[in-house]
Write an enzyme that holds these catalytic residues in place. Structure first.
Site, PDB file in Angstrom:
ATOM      1  N   LYS A   1       0.456  -1.410  -0.087  1.00  0.00           N
ATOM      2  CA  LYS A   1       0.472  -0.126   0.295  1.00  0.00           C
ATOM      3  C   LYS A   1       1.004   1.315   0.176  1.00  0.00           C
ATOM      4  O   LYS A   1       2.048   1.031   0.370  1.00  0.00           O
ATOM      5  CB  LYS A   1      -0.772  -0.228   1.169  1.00  0.00           C
ATOM      6  CG  LYS A   1      -0.169  -0.076   2.311  1.00  0.00           C
ATOM      7  CD  LYS A   1      -1.527   0.178   3.620  1.00  0.00           C
ATOM      8  CE  LYS A   1      -2.598  -0.848   3.355  1.00  0.00           C
ATOM      9  NZ  LYS A   1      -2.991  -0.058   5.093  1.00  0.00           N
TER      10      LYS A   1
ATOM     11  N   LYS B   1      -7.413  -4.855  -3.485  1.00  0.00           N
ATOM     12  CA  LYS B   1      -8.234  -5.002  -1.819  1.00  0.00           C
ATOM     13  C   LYS B   1      -9.122  -3.786  -2.632  1.00  0.00           C
ATOM     14  O   LYS B   1      -8.037  -2.251  -2.998  1.00  0.00           O
ATOM     15  CB  LYS B   1      -7.227  -4.629  -0.899  1.00  0.00           C
ATOM     16  CG  LYS B   1      -7.513  -5.986   0.269  1.00  0.00           C
ATOM     17  CD  LYS B   1      -6.032  -5.388   1.591  1.00  0.00           C
ATOM     18  CE  LYS B   1      -6.515  -4.396   1.848  1.00  0.00           C
ATOM     19  NZ  LYS B   1      -5.601  -4.461   2.778  1.00  0.00           N
TER      20      LYS B   1
END
Length: 237
Positions: A27, A85
């Protein structure tokens, strides 16, 4: 309960792997809670991660733009992500969230049925006008996803437990499981909060801050000793 650790670069990914993380989650906190990193970073981390460990990639705190998000999902898949995600940030309600997620699921499942599609809501959704977190299991089911997740949108020291009670979280987990889905819970989760999450049947716990030197997700760096301590705790329950 599997341990998901969120590195931002090559160095942190190596520390996560050395510490024993089950899932390496790529991320970019500079772009938000579920901020997206670059394709070459995902690809590099997939290449250095052992085959028996999964690599996850966040698509960002996404807007209500199903086409844009679907293309981003394909980018994460091509870059080597096993988990994809989606942070349902700009989706204001159930209908918008399902529309985004069903298009992401179609995009991914058309090319690889084994890739895990994750619908992620926010425990503090009321702070950013996003879809109700307790609707995420139904969103994930109706959109054809594999996993329902919660995180926190605003990273200001508040944790998942500041917005939802353990009873709420247990209801979330049980509902997702009743649909045949897995669950993941995150949101500035601290070491002492791991056991309650394990006890309610959470499948994956997501951590960045508690794995960083000094416990700060933004200024600290992930260190393998902190990851190993978290992994040992998860395995002890």
């Amino acid at each position: 309960m599997l341990l998901l650790i969120s590195p931002i670069n090559h160095e942190e990914a190596l520390e996560s792997i050395k510490g024993g993380a089950d899932i390496v989650d790529v991320k970019n906190p500079k772009e938000g809670s579920l901020g997206a990193n670059f394709p070459w970073v995902i690809r590099d981390i997939r290449e250095i991660t052992p085959e028996d460990k999964l690599v996850s990639a966040t698509l960002g705190d996404v807007p209500y733009k199903p086409g844009t998000v679907s293309l981003a999902a394909m980018g994460a898949h091509v870059s080597g992500a096993d988990y994809i995600k989606v942070g349902l940030y700009g989706t204001k309600d159930y209908d918008e969230a399902v529309e985004v997620m069903e298009n992401v699921a179609k995009t991914i499942k058309d090319v690889d049925n084994d890739t895990i599609v994750v619908a992620s809501g926010y425990a503090d959704a009321h702070r950013v006008g996003a879809v109700d977190p307790m609707e995420i299991p139904k969103v994930a089911k109706d959109a054809g996803c594999d996993l329902a997740m919660l995180d926190t949108a605003v990273k200001d020291g508040h944790t998942l437990f500041d917005y939802l009670s353990i009873e709420d979280l247990e209801k979330f987990v049980n509902e997702a499981h009743s649909y045949g889905l897995k669950t993941a819970l995150a949101g500035s989760v601290k070491k002492e909060q791991l056991k309650p999450l394990n006890d309610i049947g959470c499948d994956v716990v997501g951590i960045r801050g508690a794995a960083c030197v000094g416990g700060d997700r933004n200024t600290g760096k992930i260190h393998h000793t902190a990851v190993a301590e978290l992994k040992e705790l998860c395995d002890s329950f």
